[in-house]
Motif scaffolding. Sequence first.
Motif, PDB file in Angstrom:
ATOM      1  N   MET A 245       0.827  -1.204   0.000  1.00 25.45           N
ATOM      2  CA  MET A 245       0.000   0.000   0.000  1.00 25.45           C
ATOM      3  C   MET A 245       0.864   1.256   0.000  1.00 25.45           C
ATOM      4  N   ASP A 246       1.828   1.276   0.891  1.00 25.94           N
ATOM      5  CA  ASP A 246       2.677   2.458   1.030  1.00 25.94           C
ATOM      6  C   ASP A 246       3.517   2.687  -0.229  1.00 25.94           C
ATOM      7  N   ASN A 247       3.933   1.584  -0.866  1.00 23.93           N
ATOM      8  CA  ASN A 247       4.766   1.724  -2.064  1.00 23.93           C
ATOM      9  C   ASN A 247       4.036   2.437  -3.205  1.00 23.93           C
ATOM     10  N   ILE A 248       2.722   2.333  -3.227  1.00 23.95           N
ATOM     11  CA  ILE A 248       1.968   3.037  -4.282  1.00 23.95           C
ATOM     12  C   ILE A 248       2.208   4.547  -4.144  1.00 23.95           C
ATOM     13  N   ALA A 249       2.078   5.043  -2.944  1.00 23.65           N
ATOM     14  CA  ALA A 249       2.275   6.482  -2.720  1.00 23.65           C
ATOM     15  C   ALA A 249       3.720   6.882  -2.994  1.00 23.65           C
ATOM     16  N   ILE A 250       4.641   6.034  -2.543  1.00 24.54           N
ATOM     17  CA  ILE A 250       6.065   6.324  -2.763  1.00 24.54           C
ATOM     18  C   ILE A 250       6.381   6.287  -4.258  1.00 24.54           C
ATOM     19  N   ALA A 251       5.800   5.314  -4.956  1.00 22.40           N
ATOM     20  CA  ALA A 251       6.034   5.197  -6.404  1.00 22.40           C
ATOM     21  C   ALA A 251       5.548   6.443  -7.138  1.00 22.40           C
TER      22      ALA A 251
ATOM     23  N   SER B 137      -1.515  14.508   1.332  1.00 19.34           N
ATOM     24  CA  SER B 137      -1.278  15.727   0.552  1.00 19.34           C
ATOM     25  C   SER B 137       0.094  16.354   0.833  1.00 19.34           C
ATOM     26  N   GLY B 138       0.577  16.259   2.043  1.00 19.90           N
ATOM     27  CA  GLY B 138       1.895  16.821   2.335  1.00 19.90           C
ATOM     28  C   GLY B 138       3.027  16.011   1.728  1.00 19.90           C
ATOM     29  N   PHE B 139       2.747  14.756   1.467  1.00 24.10           N
ATOM     30  CA  PHE B 139       3.786  13.846   0.955  1.00 24.10           C
ATOM     31  C   PHE B 139       3.789  13.794  -0.568  1.00 24.10           C
ATOM     32  N   LEU B 140       2.598  13.779  -1.140  1.00 24.81           N
ATOM     33  CA  LEU B 140       2.471  13.610  -2.588  1.00 24.81           C
ATOM     34  C   LEU B 140       1.816  14.839  -3.202  1.00 24.81           C
ATOM     35  N   PRO B 141       2.631  15.715  -3.827  1.00 29.28           N
ATOM     36  CA  PRO B 141       2.035  16.907  -4.438  1.00 29.28           C
ATOM     37  C   PRO B 141       1.245  16.544  -5.690  1.00 29.28           C
ATOM     38  N   GLN B 142       0.432  17.478  -6.167  1.00 26.18           N
ATOM     39  CA  GLN B 142      -0.238  17.306  -7.464  1.00 26.18           C
ATOM     40  C   GLN B 142       0.830  17.129  -8.530  1.00 26.18           C
TER      41      GLN B 142
ATOM     42  N   LEU C  95      19.185   6.201 -11.955  1.00 26.41           N
ATOM     43  CA  LEU C  95      20.165   6.280 -10.859  1.00 26.41           C
ATOM     44  C   LEU C  95      19.767   7.362  -9.856  1.00 26.41           C
ATOM     45  N   LYS C  96      19.290   8.494 -10.382  1.00 30.60           N
ATOM     46  CA  LYS C  96      18.875   9.576  -9.502  1.00 30.60           C
ATOM     47  C   LYS C  96      17.663   9.169  -8.670  1.00 30.60           C
ATOM     48  N   ALA C  97      16.880   8.254  -9.199  1.00 32.35           N
ATOM     49  CA  ALA C  97      15.696   7.800  -8.469  1.00 32.35           C
ATOM     50  C   ALA C  97      16.090   7.224  -7.110  1.00 32.35           C
ATOM     51  N   LYS C  98      17.310   6.733  -6.982  1.00 23.82           N
ATOM     52  CA  LYS C  98      17.740   6.213  -5.671  1.00 23.82           C
ATOM     53  C   LYS C  98      17.684   7.321  -4.618  1.00 23.82           C
ATOM     54  N   ASP C  99      18.193   8.505  -4.986  1.00 21.29           N
ATOM     55  CA  ASP C  99      18.147   9.623  -4.023  1.00 21.29           C
ATOM     56  C   ASP C  99      16.705  10.008  -3.723  1.00 21.29           C
ATOM     57  N   LYS C 100      15.894   9.996  -4.773  1.00 23.41           N
ATOM     58  CA  LYS C 100      14.501  10.412  -4.587  1.00 23.41           C
ATOM     59  C   LYS C 100      13.739   9.402  -3.725  1.00 23.41           C
ATOM     60  N   ILE C 101      14.074   8.130  -3.901  1.00 24.62           N
ATOM     61  CA  ILE C 101      13.434   7.107  -3.072  1.00 24.62           C
ATOM     62  C   ILE C 101      13.873   7.299  -1.620  1.00 24.62           C
ATOM     63  N   ALA C 102      15.163   7.578  -1.441  1.00 23.12           N
ATOM     64  CA  ALA C 102      15.680   7.807  -0.083  1.00 23.12           C
ATOM     65  C   ALA C 102      14.936   8.962   0.584  1.00 23.12           C
ATOM     66  N   ASP C 103      14.784  10.072  -0.143  1.00 30.40           N
ATOM     67  CA  ASP C 103      14.050  11.230   0.409  1.00 30.40           C
ATOM     68  C   ASP C 103      12.609  10.856   0.723  1.00 30.40           C
ATOM     69  N   ALA C 104      11.989  10.171  -0.232  1.00 24.19           N
ATOM     70  CA  ALA C 104      10.567   9.853  -0.084  1.00 24.19           C
ATOM     71  C   ALA C 104      10.349   8.956   1.128  1.00 24.19           C
ATOM     72  N   VAL C 105      11.193   7.947   1.271  1.00 22.09           N
ATOM     73  CA  VAL C 105      11.016   6.987   2.359  1.00 22.09           C
ATOM     74  C   VAL C 105      11.239   7.674   3.716  1.00 22.09           C
ATOM     75  N   GLU C 106      12.179   8.589   3.716  1.00 22.74           N
ATOM     76  CA  GLU C 106      12.449   9.315   4.958  1.00 22.74           C
ATOM     77  C   GLU C 106      11.260  10.197   5.338  1.00 22.74           C
ATOM     78  N   GLU C 107      10.770  10.921   4.359  1.00 16.11           N
ATOM     79  CA  GLU C 107       9.636  11.798   4.644  1.00 16.11           C
ATOM     80  C   GLU C 107       8.383  10.989   4.987  1.00 16.11           C
ATOM     81  N   PHE C 108       8.252   9.856   4.321  1.00 19.54           N
ATOM     82  CA  PHE C 108       7.119   8.980   4.603  1.00 19.54           C
ATOM     83  C   PHE C 108       7.155   8.537   6.064  1.00 19.54           C
ATOM     84  N   ALA C 109       8.352   8.200   6.516  1.00 25.13           N
ATOM     85  CA  ALA C 109       8.508   7.773   7.912  1.00 25.13           C
ATOM     86  C   ALA C 109       8.159   8.914   8.869  1.00 25.13           C
TER      87      ALA C 109
END
Lengths: 306, 407
Positions: B142-148, B186-191, B227-241
């Motif tokens: 479930m959470d991966n959908i939002a992160i994706a 809404s704070g995590f996933l912008p339009q 490759l850059k997606a790795k940084d973005k995933i790192a940011d996203a997962v951190e903010e998600f937490a």
Amino acid sequence: MTEDRFKHDEDLFCSGHRACPGCGAALTSKLVTEATGPQTILSMPTGCMEVTTTPYPESAWGISWIHNIFENSAAVAGGIETAYKSFSKRGKEGYTDKDDVNFVVLAGDGATFDIGIRSLSGMMERGHDVLYICYDNEAYMNTGIQRSGSTPMGAATTTTPAGKQSLGEDIRKKDMPSIAAAHGLEYVATASVAYPEDFKRKVKKALEIEGPKYIQIFAPCPRGWRHESKNTIKIARLAVETGLYPVFEMENGRITNTMKVKDRKPVEEYLKVQGRFKHLFKKEGGDEIIDYLQEVADVNAEKIGF
Amino acid sequence: MAKMLTGYNAVAEAVKACNPDVIPAYPITPQTDIVERISEMVADGELTSEYVKVDSEFNAASTAIGASAAGARVFTATCSQGLKLMSEPLFSASGMRLPLVLAVANRSLSAPLSIWGDHTDTFAERDGGMIQFYAEDVQEAMDNIAIAYRVAEDNEISLPALSCLDGFILTHVQEGVEPFSEEELSGFLPQRDPIYTLDPSNPKTMGAYARPEHWTETRYTVHKAQLKAKDKIADAVEEFADIFGREYGLEHRGLIETYRAEDADVILVALGSICGTIRYIVDEYRKKGEKIGIVRPRVYRPFPVEELNKVLEDAEAIAVIEKDISLGYQGGLAIDIKSAMYSTGSRIPILNFIAGLAGRDVRKDNIRKMVEQTKEVRGKNPEDVGFENEERWDSLRTEILPGDDEL
Ligand SMILES: Cc1ncc(C[n+]2csc(CCOP(=O)(O)OP(=O)(O)O)c2C)c(N)n1
Ligand SMILES: [Mg+2]
């Protein structure tokens, strides 16, 4: 990119593209943009028009244009149209209102009759507000003149060559306009590059109708049909004048308008000016194919009424 | 508030919270329940997305591509044969930098026909420029959908993303999960705010054809975005937490998760739900004082090579347990892990267990056997293990195989 060669001026389909002289599909493209105007998003499959008009970083298109793959331009257009439905409903900023955008496909006969027919059928079935235009040059030209479901009986192509045992294509041309009409379309029409004003009128008329529309335009290919570039219009006219390519409008499944042909010409006049049919005049059995094609023209005349 | 939800319901809830503009949908077991649930949401007016009942997965992907090029947020779901049918348009979606999010209810590929789960479907798409997430449980699916969505729609990334969950094992199991609403998200996933759209107010040519002087650079930028997606995933997962309190491998940039791997001599590497079973076995061995651990890539593409090397470098033996086989070689994940490890000069033996294909159960006992076999090669060099011995088929039913000369 601001270099001069990337400027478009007023032209929505401009010169500098790589199509051959006398290309019926290039002429079609120009006429399409003249009829639709700038408020248009055009989806185009892989094919001659796609590769000749968009060698990166150049583009001949002054309207919004998208190519994805060979067999999905109808679904891509349906997706775009659906997105605009959502934008308008949700009041998303930065997007033109759906009612002010023309959603158009311009596709070759191979993309339409054969490999993309699922995509086209689905788009029509679902009722997307999309005008699908097929430029019909009766073969896969981009890959070097192979036969398609639109190739007429007797035509030589690189996969239906005339030979000791062969008189060219041995399957009759698929009746795509009827297939489109069978989807319950409000508007289906055929046209010819020989009659540009008629075609543009049909495009404009189709765009007035909400829902799926299908127009098929006869677009000779000098290279593929083995005729001189200067004869494109002449041949397109002969196709109509012989009755081989009837030009009509079909509304809600009924033919409502046809281009009248006075004193129908024999099909030989059309066939003999094209290298793709030349074996029919030389080889044994060729006359039978010519007779068959004459019958096709006669049946057209009777059925469609011109 | 926690709720009992099946995997398909949880994914549908996540999609609802992400509120796509366009959802082209086509059924295939065991994904079907996801799009069915979404169609109910639309039918009840809970969700105002445009739901397009397409004729095939091929045109689900194609419709999604058109909508995404127009600027829309899109969702679709598939697996197996359906993913195969989407393959051609999906490869072109990455080349055109069009963000799409797909849920994939992982299932085997024909032939023979099978509706049961493994990872052969998504592994076959490995080279297509799609980001691939793998969930271990329903909550993560479930959470991966939002992160994706957050990563795929980031304008620096702008790529398709597959959010994978094991068919049946996760799609049809009920677990207690914490759903999230559109508001909470809404704070995590912008339009979505694309740089380019097809709007006629500013005409664009999209999907032009490239000659040799431009093609390589176009694909290179896709590679760079991966490759850059790795940084973005790192940011996203951190903010998600931060927002939701759920952590996914934070110390490994959200790309991998580990379980008792820090001091482990034997490390088991696996994707997805099978790690649930492996945890039991690890605890069992730990109780006996044996140092076993798990490394679970959450993301397969981009490949988390640095993170994997770091957590694997001190092991004495590694087992890659996977539901994939690259016919004619080994499992895809093992091939990649060996390439990652051995290019650092590491000489840790790496065994490859092909297990759980097409829904065959991988029970605790199977895992125990794999652990025992892996323990045996501890300290050996890979060449001593022998190439043919590296790849082992778990619970192969030799009694039903044809004779050698008939194989
Ligand atoms: C799936 C797939 N199959 C085959 C091709 C090769 N191909 C590209 S264009 C084309 C023929 C196009 O024919 P048509 O639609 O009639 O357009 P034309 O070139 O005649 O304008 C073919 C076979 C392709 N690009 N993709
Ligand atoms: Mg053609």
